[in-house]
Scaffold this active site. Structure first.
Site, PDB file in Angstrom:
ATOM      1  N   ARG A 255      -5.982   9.732   5.172  1.00 19.48           N
ATOM      2  CA  ARG A 255      -4.761   9.528   4.373  1.00 19.48           C
ATOM      3  C   ARG A 255      -4.857   8.247   3.541  1.00 19.48           C
ATOM      4  O   ARG A 255      -3.853   7.566   3.335  1.00 19.48           O
ATOM      5  CB  ARG A 255      -3.530   9.483   5.286  1.00 19.48           C
ATOM      6  CG  ARG A 255      -3.397  10.733   6.133  1.00 19.48           C
ATOM      7  CD  ARG A 255      -2.074  10.784   6.858  1.00 19.48           C
ATOM      8  NE  ARG A 255      -1.986   9.853   7.963  1.00 19.48           N
ATOM      9  CZ  ARG A 255      -0.969   9.778   8.810  1.00 19.48           C
ATOM     10  NH1 ARG A 255       0.052  10.598   8.633  1.00 19.48           N
ATOM     11  NH2 ARG A 255      -0.959   8.938   9.801  1.00 19.48           N
ATOM     12  N   HIS A 258      -5.564   9.670  -0.792  1.00 20.06           N
ATOM     13  CA  HIS A 258      -4.399  10.236  -1.494  1.00 20.06           C
ATOM     14  C   HIS A 258      -3.464   9.167  -2.069  1.00 20.06           C
ATOM     15  O   HIS A 258      -2.605   9.475  -2.879  1.00 20.06           O
ATOM     16  CB  HIS A 258      -3.643  11.249  -0.607  1.00 20.06           C
ATOM     17  CG  HIS A 258      -2.804  10.649   0.471  1.00 20.06           C
ATOM     18  ND1 HIS A 258      -1.921  11.407   1.214  1.00 20.06           N
ATOM     19  CD2 HIS A 258      -2.689   9.387   0.953  1.00 20.06           C
ATOM     20  CE1 HIS A 258      -1.311  10.627   2.088  1.00 20.06           C
ATOM     21  NE2 HIS A 258      -1.756   9.416   1.961  1.00 20.06           N
ATOM     22  N   ASP A 259      -3.646   7.919  -1.637  1.00 25.16           N
ATOM     23  CA  ASP A 259      -2.800   6.849  -2.183  1.00 25.16           C
ATOM     24  C   ASP A 259      -3.242   6.400  -3.575  1.00 25.16           C
ATOM     25  O   ASP A 259      -2.494   5.691  -4.257  1.00 25.16           O
ATOM     26  CB  ASP A 259      -2.879   5.604  -1.269  1.00 25.16           C
ATOM     27  CG  ASP A 259      -2.204   5.819   0.080  1.00 25.16           C
ATOM     28  OD1 ASP A 259      -1.261   6.622   0.142  1.00 25.16           O
ATOM     29  OD2 ASP A 259      -2.631   5.178   1.063  1.00 25.16           O
TER      30      ASP A 259
HETATM   31  N1  SAM Z   1      -5.622   5.780   8.013  1.00 25.16           N
HETATM   32  C1  SAM Z   1      -4.309   5.490   8.552  1.00 25.16           C
HETATM   33  C2  SAM Z   1      -3.640   6.752   9.051  1.00 25.16           C
HETATM   34  O1  SAM Z   1      -4.019   7.854   8.643  1.00 25.16           O
HETATM   35  O2  SAM Z   1      -2.713   6.628   9.863  1.00 25.16           O
HETATM   36  C3  SAM Z   1      -3.423   4.774   7.532  1.00 25.16           C
HETATM   37  C4  SAM Z   1      -3.079   5.527   6.291  1.00 25.16           C
HETATM   38  S1  SAM Z   1      -1.953   4.640   5.221  1.00 25.16           S
HETATM   39  C5  SAM Z   1      -1.339   5.918   4.195  1.00 25.16           C
HETATM   40  C6  SAM Z   1      -3.012   3.729   4.157  1.00 25.16           C
HETATM   41  C7  SAM Z   1      -3.531   2.446   4.818  1.00 25.16           C
HETATM   42  O3  SAM Z   1      -4.358   1.740   3.890  1.00 25.16           O
HETATM   43  C8  SAM Z   1      -2.428   1.502   5.228  1.00 25.16           C
HETATM   44  O4  SAM Z   1      -2.494   1.251   6.601  1.00 25.16           O
HETATM   45  C9  SAM Z   1      -2.687   0.247   4.398  1.00 25.16           C
HETATM   46  O5  SAM Z   1      -2.365  -0.939   5.068  1.00 25.16           O
HETATM   47  C10 SAM Z   1      -4.156   0.363   4.094  1.00 25.16           C
HETATM   48  N2  SAM Z   1      -4.510  -0.361   2.859  1.00 25.16           N
HETATM   49  C11 SAM Z   1      -3.928  -0.209   1.649  1.00 25.16           C
HETATM   50  N3  SAM Z   1      -4.506  -0.993   0.735  1.00 25.16           N
HETATM   51  C12 SAM Z   1      -5.486  -1.671   1.397  1.00 25.16           C
HETATM   52  C13 SAM Z   1      -6.454  -2.628   0.973  1.00 25.16           C
HETATM   53  N4  SAM Z   1      -6.492  -3.048  -0.299  1.00 25.16           N
HETATM   54  N5  SAM Z   1      -7.326  -3.103   1.898  1.00 25.16           N
HETATM   55  C14 SAM Z   1      -7.275  -2.673   3.183  1.00 25.16           C
HETATM   56  N6  SAM Z   1      -6.383  -1.742   3.641  1.00 25.16           N
HETATM   57  C15 SAM Z   1      -5.502  -1.259   2.746  1.00 25.16           C
END
Ligand code: SAM
Length: 344
Positions: A255, A258-259
């Protein structure tokens, strides 16, 4: 013609009032209704007095819940003390009962609170998101950022809620996702953007010979250490677009893609080139991107809440191939997510 109009109107009303159904669910959770019914059924009146609900409110709020399957109305056989023969309510059949009662190992309560808060606010500006093609955090939440994880993490309490919500998914689906392929034999494994480590901890449990790390933002790493348990998981803090990732044979991205838009995904996948395989977990769209509905709604959510979208199998295949992972397989272990293993 009258029957057509009738049908059309019913359909329209159902769609237009769909949000009320969500709100009944959110309110019942917020008020503690499902927990009050755990473990023993109670009459609606007893629920109300236990939770201190108003007489006007209690009569109305649960009326729609049984038809929605959220509560079951069970008629008592005999009038007894306290209940006086009134029908008793209990949480509906699984999965609602398992997902709604706080002490259940499969509880999805933080997920519902997150949906009722951040997601609800942002979907209130869905028209703006579609018009402008970008998330609506400033308008919806009054925050001065469009960076998804600055807005979602706008306070320590909101960050913790989001992490708890993520964790709940893997309590329910983690083992299925991780057993979709044979993942034995990967020595070092890194879950990139692995949140508070729930999926990583499941991996470490299923493969005791592996060395598992999570790469996350420093704030999330601090939260993971302070508030969650992830046995045998090492946490590394940094920015996955800038800092070096921990060396690994297998990189997990659940996940995360998809961000982000395609260019950012390509950048991130390029940083995993040192590994021999990628495990990607996402809600994959059907060929042509026309379904299924939950994935389409999630994709719209990525417009309203993030900077990315859901993708088709062909799109994931192309993204991983461009990063040097040429052998690609997709499996659907059941549940909301598909699992893709891409090897060099
Ligand atoms: N993989 C986990 C799950 O499926 O439960 C988390 C998914 S969540 C939608 C996206 C994750 O990416 C978040 O926990 C966020 O903190 C992390 N994230 C976003 N931008 C980041 C960055 N620049 N460096 C490290 N982590 C990041």
């Amino acid at each position: 013609a009258d029957a057509d109009l009738d049908g059309d109107f019913r359909l329209l009303t159902g769609l237009a009032q769909g949000f009320m159904v969500s709100r009944v669910l959110f309110a019942a959770c917020e008020l503690g209704v499902f927990d009050a019914l755990d473990p023993a059924p109670l009459s609606a009146r007893d629920v109300a007095s236990r939770l201190g609900l108003s007489a006007r409110g209690r009569g109305r709020c649960w009326t729609p819940a049984p038809p929605l399957g959220l509560l079951l109305r069970r008629r008592r056989r005999r009038a007894g003390p306290g209940g006086g023969g009134r029908p008793r309510l209990r949480p509906g059949p699984p999965p609602p009962a398992a997902s709604l009662v706080a002490r259940s190992p499969q509880a999805q309560r933080s997920t519902l609170r997150y949906l009722a808060g951040t997601t609800w606010a942002v979907w209130g500006r869905l028209g703006g998101a579609v018009r402008e093609g970008r998330n609506q955090y400033p308008q919806a939440l009054g925050v001065a950022t469009r960076e998804p994880f600055e807005a979602i993490y706008r306070s320590p309490a909101e960050r913790l809620l989001f992490l708890r919500a993520l964790q709940e998914t893997w309590a329910a689906w983690g083992d299925r996702v991780l057993t979709a392929f044979d993942l034995e034999g990967f020595g070092a494994v890194c879950d990139v953007g692995g949140g508070s480590g729930a999926l990583a901890a499941a991996f470490a449990r299923l493969h005791p010979g592996s060395r598992v790390s999570v790469f996350e933002t420093p704030e999330v790493v601090a939260d993971a250490r302070a508030h969650f348990r992830a046995p045998r998981v090492r946490f590394v803090g940094g920015d996955f677009f800038r800092s070096p990732l921990p060396p690994a044979d297998l990189y997990v991205l659940a996940r995360v893609l998809h961000d982000w838009p395609d260019e950012a995904c390509a950048e991130l996948l390029g940083r995993t080139r040192g590994g021999s395989a990628l495990l990607i977990v996402e809600a994959v769209l059907d060929r042509g991107g026309r379904g299924p509905l939950p994935a389409l709604l999630l994709s719209l959510n990525m417009l309203a809440q993030a900077a990315g979208r859901e993708r088709t199998e062909a799109e994931f295949r192309a993204l991983t191939r461009a990063a040097g992972f040429r052998r690609f397989r997709l499996r659907r272990p059941g549940g909301p997510y598909a699992v893709m293993l891409a090897r060099k």
